[in-house]
Design a protein around this motif. Structure first.
Motif, PDB file in Angstrom:
ATOM      1  N   GLU A 137       2.848   5.978  -3.363  1.00 57.73           N
ATOM      2  CA  GLU A 137       3.904   6.879  -3.850  1.00 57.73           C
ATOM      3  C   GLU A 137       3.721   7.115  -5.350  1.00 57.73           C
ATOM      4  OE1 GLU A 137       6.502   9.512  -4.013  1.00 57.73           O
ATOM      5  OE2 GLU A 137       6.315   8.552  -2.058  1.00 57.73           O
ATOM      6  N   GLU A 138       3.684   8.381  -5.730  1.00 56.17           N
ATOM      7  CA  GLU A 138       3.489   8.764  -7.134  1.00 56.17           C
ATOM      8  C   GLU A 138       4.775   8.680  -7.944  1.00 56.17           C
ATOM      9  OE1 GLU A 138       0.584   9.602  -8.685  1.00 56.17           O
ATOM     10  OE2 GLU A 138      -0.442   9.069  -6.834  1.00 56.17           O
ATOM     11  N   ASP A 139       5.873   9.130  -7.362  1.00 53.35           N
ATOM     12  CA  ASP A 139       7.154   9.174  -8.056  1.00 53.35           C
ATOM     13  C   ASP A 139       7.714   7.753  -8.183  1.00 53.35           C
ATOM     14  OD1 ASP A 139       9.506   9.973  -9.221  1.00 53.35           O
ATOM     15  OD2 ASP A 139      10.455  10.568  -7.341  1.00 53.35           O
ATOM     16  N   PRO A 140       7.925   7.266  -9.409  1.00 51.31           N
ATOM     17  CA  PRO A 140       8.377   5.880  -9.578  1.00 51.31           C
ATOM     18  C   PRO A 140       9.759   5.623  -8.974  1.00 51.31           C
ATOM     19  CG  PRO A 140       8.377   7.039 -11.685  1.00 51.31           C
ATOM     20  CD  PRO A 140       7.733   7.942 -10.686  1.00 51.31           C
ATOM     21  N   PHE A 141      10.617   6.619  -8.963  1.00 53.42           N
ATOM     22  CA  PHE A 141      11.947   6.416  -8.403  1.00 53.42           C
ATOM     23  C   PHE A 141      11.885   6.300  -6.881  1.00 53.42           C
ATOM     24  CE2 PHE A 141      12.793   8.644 -12.443  1.00 53.42           C
ATOM     25  CZ  PHE A 141      13.496   7.624 -13.066  1.00 53.42           C
ATOM     26  N   LYS A 142      11.053   7.134  -6.261  1.00 50.59           N
ATOM     27  CA  LYS A 142      10.866   7.033  -4.814  1.00 50.59           C
ATOM     28  C   LYS A 142      10.201   5.701  -4.469  1.00 50.59           C
ATOM     29  CE  LYS A 142      10.611  11.924  -3.590  1.00 50.59           C
ATOM     30  NZ  LYS A 142       9.749  12.981  -3.058  1.00 50.59           N
ATOM     31  N   ARG A 143       9.241   5.311  -5.300  1.00 48.20           N
ATOM     32  CA  ARG A 143       8.540   4.044  -5.086  1.00 48.20           C
ATOM     33  C   ARG A 143       9.542   2.888  -5.111  1.00 48.20           C
ATOM     34  NH1 ARG A 143       4.776   3.230  -9.647  1.00 48.20           N
ATOM     35  NH2 ARG A 143       3.729   5.004  -8.733  1.00 48.20           N
ATOM     36  N   GLN A 144      10.421   2.898  -6.101  1.00 46.34           N
ATOM     37  CA  GLN A 144      11.432   1.849  -6.223  1.00 46.34           C
ATOM     38  C   GLN A 144      12.368   1.867  -5.022  1.00 46.34           C
ATOM     39  OE1 GLN A 144      11.494  -0.424  -8.743  1.00 46.34           O
ATOM     40  NE2 GLN A 144      13.084  -1.481  -7.595  1.00 46.34           N
ATOM     41  N   ALA A 145      12.733   3.066  -4.574  1.00 48.81           N
ATOM     42  CA  ALA A 145      13.629   3.192  -3.417  1.00 48.81           C
ATOM     43  C   ALA A 145      12.958   2.625  -2.162  1.00 48.81           C
ATOM     44  CB  ALA A 145      14.020   4.642  -3.203  1.00 48.81           C
ATOM     45  N   ILE A 146      11.693   2.937  -1.963  1.00 49.38           N
ATOM     46  CA  ILE A 146      10.960   2.437  -0.803  1.00 49.38           C
ATOM     47  C   ILE A 146      10.864   0.909  -0.879  1.00 49.38           C
ATOM     48  CG2 ILE A 146       8.703   2.375   0.324  1.00 49.38           C
ATOM     49  CD1 ILE A 146       8.363   5.330  -0.555  1.00 49.38           C
ATOM     50  N   GLU A 147      10.548   0.411  -2.062  1.00 52.63           N
ATOM     51  CA  GLU A 147      10.427  -1.036  -2.264  1.00 52.63           C
ATOM     52  C   GLU A 147      11.754  -1.736  -1.949  1.00 52.63           C
ATOM     53  OE1 GLU A 147       9.309  -4.011  -5.955  1.00 52.63           O
ATOM     54  OE2 GLU A 147       8.703  -1.924  -6.050  1.00 52.63           O
ATOM     55  N   ASP A 148      12.841  -1.204  -2.472  1.00 57.39           N
ATOM     56  CA  ASP A 148      14.159  -1.793  -2.220  1.00 57.39           C
ATOM     57  C   ASP A 148      14.507  -1.752  -0.735  1.00 57.39           C
ATOM     58  OD1 ASP A 148      14.407  -2.278  -4.914  1.00 57.39           O
ATOM     59  OD2 ASP A 148      15.672  -0.516  -5.301  1.00 57.39           O
ATOM     60  N   ARG A 205       0.842  -1.205   0.000  1.00 58.27           N
ATOM     61  CA  ARG A 205       0.000   0.000   0.000  1.00 58.27           C
ATOM     62  C   ARG A 205       0.872   1.248   0.000  1.00 58.27           C
ATOM     63  NH1 ARG A 205      -3.223  -3.185   3.404  1.00 58.27           N
ATOM     64  NH2 ARG A 205      -2.245  -2.331   5.273  1.00 58.27           N
ATOM     65  N   GLU A 206       1.955   1.210   0.763  1.00 54.02           N
ATOM     66  CA  GLU A 206       2.875   2.345   0.811  1.00 54.02           C
ATOM     67  C   GLU A 206       3.505   2.570  -0.561  1.00 54.02           C
ATOM     68  OE1 GLU A 206       6.916   3.712   3.206  1.00 54.02           O
ATOM     69  OE2 GLU A 206       5.787   1.969   3.903  1.00 54.02           O
ATOM     70  N   TRP A 207       3.890   1.476  -1.239  1.00 56.97           N
ATOM     71  CA  TRP A 207       4.484   1.592  -2.577  1.00 56.97           C
ATOM     72  C   TRP A 207       3.485   2.179  -3.561  1.00 56.97           C
ATOM     73  CZ3 TRP A 207       6.261  -4.179  -2.556  1.00 56.97           C
ATOM     74  CH2 TRP A 207       7.314  -4.339  -1.663  1.00 56.97           C
ATOM     75  N   ASP A 208       2.254   1.667  -3.493  1.00 57.03           N
ATOM     76  CA  ASP A 208       1.224   2.134  -4.435  1.00 57.03           C
ATOM     77  C   ASP A 208       0.859   3.590  -4.199  1.00 57.03           C
ATOM     78  OD1 ASP A 208       1.165  -0.317  -5.650  1.00 57.03           O
ATOM     79  OD2 ASP A 208      -0.563  -1.058  -4.513  1.00 57.03           O
TER      80      ASP A 208
END
Length: 168
Positions: free
Chosen positions: A135-146, A130-133
């Motif tokens: 996030e609008e910015d794909p780079f921030k999303r990827q960083a959070i996921e990693d 849910r936190e990943w989804d």
């Protein structure tokens, strides 16, 4: 261009026209660079979205497999009750052994991330998704996921270390 014999310009354009043409060329080059950057970013975004879709699909498959495993485990006690608790002579033992071998082989084929994900409670995984989804910015999303995946791997490593110490 300048004629070397006479020292006069041979260009059919004035200096002002040459400057305008140079400015237009420069502007077009900059636009081409911007377009290329935008296309590269779009490609990266698509790649990230595809990766996320594969991850979601993988999680969905894992959930279905776990549900099947739970259903099979629930069916096992029912079979024992039907047979009076004795079990069938060779069929059940072979089936159980085959299941154990299958689980063991599946465990070997899992990577570190999948293994770590198995030890993370479903609620934590869903909250992270849910936190990943969100996030609008794909780079921030990827960083959070990693970051979350690294945390899970770290927790798994810590758990393995704790078990090793407890065993010794």
């Amino acid at each position: 261009m300048v004629d070397t014999r006479t020292g006069t310009s041979t260009s059919p354009y004035t200096a002002e026209q040459d400057a305008k043409a140079a400015a237009i060329l420069k502007e077009r080059r900059e636009e081409a660079k911007k377009k290329t950057l935008i296309e590269e970013q779009a490609a990266k975004l698509k790649k990230i979205e595809d990766k996320m879709a594969r991850g979601k699909e993988k999680l969905k498959k894992e959930k279905e497999e776990k549900l099947k495993a739970v259903e099979e485990e629930e069916e096992l006690p029912l079979e024992r009750r039907r047979t009076g608790g004795r079990g069938e002579s060779n069929g059940t033992k072979e089936d159980q052994m085959e299941k154990k071998i299958t689980k063991w082989v599946a465990g070997l084929s899992l990577g570190e991330e999948e293994e770590a994900r198995m030890y993370v409670p479903r609620e934590k995984q869903e909250a992270a998704m849910r936190e990943w989804d969100a996030e609008e910015d794909p780079f921030k999303r990827q960083a959070i996921e990693d970051e979350k995946r690294m945390e899970w791997k770290f927790e798994l490593t810590r758990e393995k270390k704790r078990r090793m110490e407890a065993a010794s």
